[in-house]
Design a protein around this motif. Structure first.
Motif, short mmCIF file in Angstrom:
data_model
loop_
_atom_site.label_atom_id
_atom_site.label_comp_id
_atom_site.label_asym_id
_atom_site.label_seq_id
_atom_site.Cartn_x
_atom_site.Cartn_y
_atom_site.Cartn_z
N HIS A 388 31.66 97.94 -11.98
CA HIS A 388 31.68 98.96 -12.84
C HIS A 388 33.12 99.90 -12.17
O HIS A 388 33.79 100.51 -13.17
CB HIS A 388 30.40 100.57 -12.47
CG HIS A 388 29.55 100.31 -12.76
ND1 HIS A 388 28.57 101.21 -13.58
CD2 HIS A 388 28.44 99.17 -12.35
CE1 HIS A 388 28.17 99.87 -13.98
NE2 HIS A 388 27.20 99.41 -12.96
N ALA A 389 34.06 99.59 -10.98
CA ALA A 389 35.32 99.58 -10.82
C ALA A 389 36.44 98.96 -11.54
O ALA A 389 37.40 99.42 -11.12
CB ALA A 389 34.87 99.04 -9.27
N GLY A 390 35.83 97.58 -12.38
CA GLY A 390 36.66 97.63 -13.03
C GLY A 390 37.65 96.14 -12.72
O GLY A 390 38.17 95.99 -13.18
N TYR A 391 36.95 95.80 -11.70
CA TYR A 391 37.64 94.45 -11.57
C TYR A 391 37.09 93.48 -12.30
O TYR A 391 37.94 92.02 -12.16
CB TYR A 391 37.25 94.51 -9.71
CG TYR A 391 38.29 95.41 -8.64
CD1 TYR A 391 39.56 94.06 -8.31
CD2 TYR A 391 37.41 95.95 -8.81
CE1 TYR A 391 40.48 95.79 -7.41
CE2 TYR A 391 38.33 96.96 -7.37
CZ TYR A 391 39.70 96.39 -7.04
OH TYR A 391 40.48 97.09 -5.65
N LEU A 392 35.64 93.60 -12.25
CA LEU A 392 35.01 92.79 -13.89
C LEU A 392 34.99 93.26 -14.98
O LEU A 392 34.59 94.14 -14.55
CB LEU A 392 33.55 91.78 -12.91
CG LEU A 392 34.19 91.53 -11.66
CD1 LEU A 392 33.13 91.22 -10.53
CD2 LEU A 392 35.12 90.62 -11.40
N ALA A 393 34.53 92.12 -15.90
CA ALA A 393 34.30 92.62 -17.30
C ALA A 393 32.59 91.80 -17.63
O ALA A 393 32.73 90.82 -16.95
CB ALA A 393 35.03 92.76 -18.13
N VAL A 394 32.30 91.94 -18.50
CA VAL A 394 30.79 91.34 -18.73
C VAL A 394 31.58 90.59 -20.07
O VAL A 394 32.22 90.53 -21.30
CB VAL A 394 30.10 92.20 -18.92
CG1 VAL A 394 29.73 93.19 -20.54
CG2 VAL A 394 28.29 91.42 -19.29
N ARG A 395 30.82 89.71 -19.52
CA ARG A 395 31.10 88.66 -21.12
C ARG A 395 29.42 88.01 -21.06
O ARG A 395 28.67 87.93 -20.56
CB ARG A 395 31.77 86.97 -20.83
CG ARG A 395 33.45 87.46 -20.45
CD ARG A 395 34.25 88.21 -21.65
NE ARG A 395 35.46 88.06 -21.72
CZ ARG A 395 35.40 89.60 -21.45
NH1 ARG A 395 34.83 90.47 -21.21
NH2 ARG A 395 37.27 89.62 -20.80
N THR A 396 30.03 86.40 -22.57
CA THR A 396 28.00 86.51 -22.42
C THR A 396 28.51 84.42 -22.76
O THR A 396 29.41 84.36 -23.20
CB THR A 396 27.43 86.56 -23.75
OG1 THR A 396 27.88 87.09 -24.91
CG2 THR A 396 27.11 87.98 -23.28
N ILE A 397 27.70 83.95 -22.62
CA ILE A 397 27.59 82.20 -22.66
C ILE A 397 26.02 82.14 -22.64
O ILE A 397 25.16 82.43 -22.58
CB ILE A 397 28.20 81.59 -21.16
CG1 ILE A 397 27.12 81.33 -20.05
CG2 ILE A 397 29.93 82.77 -20.63
CD1 ILE A 397 27.83 81.03 -18.76
N LYS A 398 26.58 80.43 -23.89
CA LYS A 398 24.87 80.18 -23.75
C LYS A 398 24.76 79.52 -22.57
O LYS A 398 25.66 78.06 -21.77
CB LYS A 398 25.46 79.31 -24.89
CG LYS A 398 24.96 79.63 -25.95
CD LYS A 398 25.54 78.87 -27.16
CE LYS A 398 25.02 80.17 -28.62
NZ LYS A 398 24.68 79.10 -30.24
N ASN A 399 23.17 78.58 -22.59
CA ASN A 399 23.16 78.87 -20.84
C ASN A 399 22.51 77.40 -21.45
O ASN A 399 22.67 76.59 -22.67
CB ASN A 399 22.14 78.72 -19.80
CG ASN A 399 20.51 79.27 -20.66
OD1 ASN A 399 20.74 79.22 -22.26
ND2 ASN A 399 19.75 79.79 -20.84
N GLU A 400 22.18 76.13 -20.69
CA GLU A 400 21.60 75.09 -21.50
C GLU A 400 20.69 74.85 -22.57
O GLU A 400 20.28 73.78 -23.05
CB GLU A 400 20.91 73.53 -19.97
CG GLU A 400 22.06 73.27 -19.49
CD GLU A 400 22.15 75.43 -17.83
OE1 GLU A 400 21.40 76.25 -18.26
OE2 GLU A 400 22.97 74.92 -17.18
N LEU A 401 19.68 75.74 -22.07
CA LEU A 401 18.83 75.71 -23.47
C LEU A 401 19.13 76.18 -24.77
O LEU A 401 18.48 76.86 -25.47
CB LEU A 401 17.57 76.67 -23.06
CG LEU A 401 16.78 75.93 -21.80
CD1 LEU A 401 15.65 76.59 -21.05
CD2 LEU A 401 16.02 74.77 -21.42
N GLY A 402 21.08 77.09 -24.32
CA GLY A 402 20.74 77.67 -25.70
C GLY A 402 20.81 79.11 -25.84
O GLY A 402 21.29 79.78 -27.12
N ARG A 403 20.69 79.58 -25.03
CA ARG A 403 20.02 81.38 -25.16
C ARG A 403 21.22 81.89 -23.68
O ARG A 403 22.06 81.31 -23.60
CB ARG A 403 18.96 81.43 -23.71
CG ARG A 403 17.76 81.19 -24.96
CD ARG A 403 16.55 81.87 -24.24
NE ARG A 403 16.56 82.83 -24.13
CZ ARG A 403 15.36 83.47 -25.34
NH1 ARG A 403 15.34 83.21 -26.44
NH2 ARG A 403 15.22 85.12 -24.83
#
Length: 587
Positions: A388-403
């Motif tokens: 929320h403060a802007g030091y980090l941003a959200v990303r998505t990756i795939k886990n071992e099960l493909g989710r």
């Protein structure tokens, strides 16, 4: 539109009906990214007043299509974004819309679509004013309400309005009387609602007292919701303490709404559309093609992805404007201007990291609901607070099960450098001064860009002797050596990447601007054992660089190949016994 609220499963479809009813005479929504008022060459600077921007013919990046979709509803809305992302300008734009209609919106996306001609009074309260006590906060709130009431002819006396809420401060009482006694419907815009909770020097008792005050204030506002045409509450952090959580339970939360991911901040497309003359000027000053300039702008100032479900990534407006005002100075780190007031939160989070500190800084696992967590300013905040403060941003990756799995990561090089600076100056077991870090960074830049291996080696040795992650010495483990070298390069403002561990050497890449080209260097640091011949190690490392994954074809930034200068290879021989780099060879 179904913006998310603070609780999973609560949307504008199932909150109380009077919270999200459409305003009178709503017309068809305008297409986003509509016709601009003109590509203006003058930057807005620090102006955050919408009407002043328009009067002075300054650039306004058109967000009115998003604003329309919010303003046709009554709300109440809550929105959090990092500091200096345009929240104050957003509120100013809404104030102009409800006060003067289309007077200042000619040529913008909303022009021709807005039909609400109601006569409203608009009150903007900014809680970011400087104060050192709860008493002074209440006095400032009272003064703002009394001034507004005097200008609009509103009686602030209580007339038995039946709110039946026991009050301990005058500010909440006055806002209730104002809303109840006004003959017109009120548009209430509240900026920096969370600022009183992060006043430097406030201890746990002061924070709890301020939290109670804000809870009281917003409880009164909520009880008078029928008298409001529109309500938007904006700040940096989400609801910070549990006793305030219920206050905003039924607010429409725009923060994680994917449809409004680009409501604040500038997308690369918007930057090209509204700042073309300034981009041309910057490209000319740095001797870069426009395409490469935009890539570097995103790498240093962009990458802010605000929601899990939206691919939209935005650029920090303050940093971009500062860069475009002085492009000849290169890609300076302007992030501390936005995030420095939350450095203590960053330091608290960094202290919670134990194993693989750099790895956790660069990628933090997160759940789909953790970004909505409430937290306390007291104690160590979770990584979501840094999002929320802007030091980090959200990303998505795939886990071992493909989710899909959500992760938090620094959005750009400047945010990464700022987190590293905070770690080494405030958190490390052996903290260093900011002046020391600046000297190390300057030596690395001068040595690398000037082609002086001796100067570069001296700066790197200083960094290796002063900086460390936890108790791991960079001279005892190859991965620790690679991590510290990476940190030094990023602190120096270089576009650095760590390469996979080889077990025998610490391997990295770095890129930097020089003479209108993106110059690049492949770095391998080889630990020498007792009796090893340094020259033989250099020759062997050079052969490996020519034959392995460090070849030109596998350069990790293929998009810059057209504009990149000739690649260099730097071999460093490291003596664990002497705890320093003993030899350096630029190939």
């Amino acid at each position: 539109m179904t913006p998310e609220t603070d609780l999973p499963g609560v949307t504008s479809d199932n909150i109380p009906a009077d919270s999200a009813k459409a305003a009178p005479e709503a017309a068809s929504a305008p297409a986003r990214g509509g016709l601009p008022a003109g590509l203006l060459s003058r930057l807005p600077g620090s102006i955050s007043d919408f009407e002043e921007l328009r009067r002075r013919n300054r650039i306004y990046v058109d967000k009115t299509a998003y604003i329309y979709e919010i303003a046709v509803f009554n709300g109440p809305f809550i929105l959090t974004r990092p500091a200096n992302f345009g929240k104050t300008l957003l509120l100013s734009t809404l104030a102009s819309l409800f006060s003067h209609g289309m007077e200042h919106f000619k040529g913008l996306s909303i022009d021709g679509h807005w039909r609400d001609t109601g006569d409203y009074q608009v009150l903007t309260l900014d809680f970011a004013a400087r104060f050192d006590s709860l008493k002074n906060l209440d006095a400032a709130v009272c003064a703002a309400i009394e001034d507004f009431a005097a200008k609009n002819g509103v009686d602030l006396a209580s007339h038995g309005n039946g709110l039946h809420v026991p009050l301990t401060h005058r500010g909440p009482e006055l806002i209730g009387n104002l809303l109840e006694n006004s003959k017109k419907q009120t548009v209430l815009l509240i900026d920096n609602f969370d600022a009183p909770l992060s006043v430097p020097g406030f201890g746990s008792e002061e924070v709890r007292a301020v939290s109670h005050y804000l809870t009281e204030f917003f409880t009164i506002v909520n009880n008078s919701i029928a008298h409001l045409r529109f309500l938007l509450v904006a700040g940096v952090m989400p609801v910070p303490l549990s006793d305030m959580f219920d206050v905003f339970r039924n607010y429409i939360n725009l923060t994680l709404d994917s449809e409004n991911a680009a409501l604040l901040g500038f997308t690369p497309e918007e930057t090209e559309k509204f700042m073309a003359p300034e981009l041309n000027k910057a490209a000319e000053a740095l001797g870069l093609p426009r395409k490469e300039l935009l890539r570097l702008i995103t790498r240093y100032y962009g990458g802010y992805r605000m929601t899990i479900d939206s691919p939209a990534e935005v650029i920090n407006p303050r940093s971009l404007i500062r860069f475009l005002s002085r492009p000849e100075e290169g890609f300076q780190n302007y992030w501390p201007e936005s995030g420095l007031s939350y450095a203590s939160l960053a330091a608290g989070w960094l202290r919670s990291l134990s194993d693989d500190i750099l790895g956790n800084i660069l990628e933090v696992l997160s759940g789909p609901y953790s970004l909505k967590e409430s937290y306390g300013f007291i104690g160590t905040p979770p990584g979501s607070a840094l999002y929320h403060a802007g030091y980090l941003a959200v990303r998505t990756i795939k886990n071992e099960l493909g989710r899909r799995r959500a992760v938090l990561t620094p959005p750009n090089l400047n945010a990464t450098a700022t987190l590293l600076n905070i770690y080494f100056t405030l958190v490390s077991e052996n903290p260093v001064s900011e002046a020391d870090i600046a000297d190390i960074a300057s030596g690395v830049r001068d040595g690398l860009m000037g082609g002086y291996p001796e100067a570069l080696t001296a700066a790197l040795n200083r960094g290796l002797s002063q900086l460390s992650f936890g108790r791991e010495s960079p001279f005892d483990k190859v991965s620790a050596l690679r991590d510290i070298l990476y940190a030094i390069l990023v602190l120096a403002g270089l576009e650095a990447e760590r390469l996979p561990e080889s077990g025998e050497s610490a391997d990295l890449t770095a890129a930097y601007l020089k003479d209108g080209k993106v110059s690049r260097v492949l770095i391998t640091a080889v630990p020498a054992r007792s009796g090893d011949n340094p020259q033989e190690l250099i020759a062997k490392a050079g052969e490996r660089l020519d034959k392995t994954a460090f070849s030109e074809e596998s350069w990790p930034f293929p998009q810059d190949r057209e504009t990149a200068g000739p690649g260099a290879k730097l071999v460093l021989i490291v003596s664990p016994q002497e705890k320093r780099i003993t030899h350096a060879k630029l190939l």
